[in-house]
Structure formats: C-alpha cells, structure tokens
Design a protein around this motif. Structure first.
Motif, PDB file in Angstrom:
ATOM      1  N   SER A  49    -172.608 -12.587  62.924  1.00  0.00           N
ATOM      2  CA  SER A  49    -172.899 -13.109  64.268  1.00  0.00           C
ATOM      3  C   SER A  49    -173.584 -14.479  64.238  1.00  0.00           C
ATOM      4  N   ASP A  52    -172.145 -16.959  66.776  1.00  0.00           N
ATOM      5  CA  ASP A  52    -172.466 -16.569  68.160  1.00  0.00           C
ATOM      6  C   ASP A  52    -173.929 -16.849  68.492  1.00  0.00           C
ATOM      7  N   ARG A  53    -174.767 -16.748  67.488  1.00  0.00           N
ATOM      8  CA  ARG A  53    -176.197 -17.005  67.717  1.00  0.00           C
ATOM      9  C   ARG A  53    -176.526 -18.499  67.668  1.00  0.00           C
TER      10      ARG A  53
END
Ligand code: ATR
Length: 275
Positions: A49, A52-53
């Motif tokens: 992730s 996305d972060r």
C-alpha cells in the motif's frame, strides 16, 4: 512533495528521520520522511500500500527486514546474500529492495581506515544475527581471506558458516580471548555494550597492536569496547557512521540526489544520541 518513511515495530527510537530531514533541508527538497509503526504480520500489506499512502519508498528496521525481503518483487544481489531488505522503492509499481546495511558498514570502515583491505586478511566477527550475516558477506566480498564468527549460541554461527564453507570459521564465546590473537579486524555486532545492556567484557590484551576494532553499536557513541581499544592505541571504527552511510541509497532512490555523509550530519545525529 515526495514522501518516504521508516517502518519498524517499535519505531519511536529510529533516528532515520533526523538523517533524511537533515539532507532534505540541506538540498532544499520539498519532501518528508516519517515513521510508521507496522505490526508483525502486516509488513507485506503495508508495503503493497506504499503508493496509495503517498510514499515513494521506505526503510525497514527491526524486526521486519526478513519479512520485507519476502515481500519484494525484485531484490538486489547483495540483499539476496543476506536474506534481508532495509531499503525499498517502487519501480513502475513493483516493489524493489536492497540491503544498504552492508554498504553502510563498508563505507564507514573505508572512511575511518582507508585501504583497510590491504592489511585485513583475517577478521573476527562477534555475534551471528542479521547484522553479522551481512557484515561477513561484505568483508568476504572485499577480499578478506578468513572470518571467524564467534557467538554465544554456537549453532547460529555454524548456520552462517554453511554459506561460506571455505572462508569461515566458528568459535565459541569462551575461546574468544585466544581466537582474537590473529585478528586484523575485530567487529562487534552483538548488542553487548549498548546502553542498558551489559558491556562486552572481552580482554583486549591478546589483540595485535595493529588490529582495527569496530563496533556497530552507536548508543553510546563510544562503547566500552571502543574506549578500551582506543586507550590501547588501536584504530577504532564507531557505529554511528554505519547508520549514516546506510541511509544514502534510500535518499538517492526516493529524492533523486546523492547526499554526503559529512561531519555536520554526524554531529547533528550524535547530539540526539547524547540526549
Ligand atoms: P541483529 O539482527 O542486529 O544482529 P540479533 O539477531 O538479535 O540482532 O542478534 C543479536 C546478537 O547479539 C546475537 O549474536 C546474540 O547472541 P545469541 O545468538 O547467542 O543470542 C548476541 N547477544 C545478545 N546478547 C548477548 C549476551 N548477553 N552475550 C553474548 N551475546 C549476546
């Protein structure tokens, strides 16, 4: 704004934000480097992730280096040899990892004792954890002929020796005073000597006067081992330089500039270590 972070569990003590923060300021980069506490078992999910972060990549610290290695899509050869990753970046969505701990150790040794390879034929490494595994690999890759690994639990030293059958010897802890006698380089990779831990009570009187003594512990900046070695006239290599040098490849990958390990940076982080 480019962002990166360090993941660990716990992660509060980690000093990487100080290092990257110093370089970001020095190079006037609009960037940020933070800490992320990631629970064991959540490492792969966190790494998947990253984008996305909003992260370009991350450093990985204890206890996640092996889990990060397993989660990579691609791993640089140095990390394959060690089985652990401490620097991660994204390449077209793929997770790529390397191990800059070994590079950091060697660069720090180069800084303190230029051309050390010319005189180090035999090294003694104390400890057989992840750090020792990397350092043994690094020393052999730079031409050291034999390395003796001494560890409290002999089986862990033997496990490292399996990967390097011709160039590695193992020694039990009790035999150490004799075993260090022919060392050109002594490296402590155990936690002995760290603040809050017992000192490493190895007598140094059997060491050759020309031996180089190195410690990867950097809290305190000068461990009891290094202080005793320096008092005996040995050249010493402190641990903080390794931490600073291991941060360089990550900064290059994420922020696109090759930063320098300077005295100013050393003092900046040392001030925090002194507290
Ligand atoms: P790292 O990945 O940083 O090397 P580690 O895997 O926890 O950390 O390894 C710590 C090393 O310090 C080990 O070699 C450990 O010895 P054991 O394998 O016998 O546990 C060593 N160590 C820690 N405390 C010690 C002590 N009191 N006496 C001797 N060795 C010690």
């Amino acid at each position: 704004m480019i962002r990166a972070c360090c993941i660990g569990w716990p992660v509060t003590h980690v000093r990487s934000p100080l290092i990257h923060g110093f370089w970001l300021k020095e190079h006037a980069i609009r960037g940020d480097y933070g800490r992320e506490a990631v629970e064991p078992g959540q490492v792969e999910a966190f790494l998947r992730s990253l984008n996305d972060r909003g992260y370009a990549g991350c450093n990985v610290t204890i206890p996640h280096k092996e889990a990060a290695f397993a989660a990579m899509d691609e791993v640089e050869p140095g990390a394959v040899a060690v089985g652990a990753v401490n620097t991660v970046w994204l390449d077209r969505g793929r997770l790529v990892g390397m191990n800059s701990d070994v590079i950091g150790f060697l660069k720090n040794l180069d800084d303190h004792v230029p051309n050390w390879e010319r005189e180090v034929r035999h090294a003694v490494v104390l400890g057989a954890g992840g750090a020792a595994r990397g350092i043994v690999h690094g020393l052999l890759s730079r031409g050291v002929e034999t390395v003796t690994v001494a560890n409290r639990s002999l089986s862990k030293a033997e496990a490292i020796a399996v990967a390097h059958p011709t160039s590695l010897r193992v020694a039990d802890w009790a035999s150490l005073p004799d075993r260090v006698a022919d060392a050109d380089l002594l490296v402590n990779t155990t936690s002995l000597g760290m603040k809050g831990q017992p000192a490493l009570d190895l007598p140094l009187d059997t060491l050759k006067p020309t031996a180089i003594v190195s410690d990867i512990v950097y809290v305190p900046l000068a461990t009891d081992l290094l202080t005793r070695a320096e008092a005996r006239g040995h050249r010493t290599v402190e641990g903080l330089g390794m931490l600073l040098h291991q941060a360089v490849p990550g900064f290059e990958k994420w922020f696109g500039i090759s930063p320098k390990v300077t005295r100013g940076l050393w003092e900046h982080v040392a001030a925090d270590v002194r507290g």
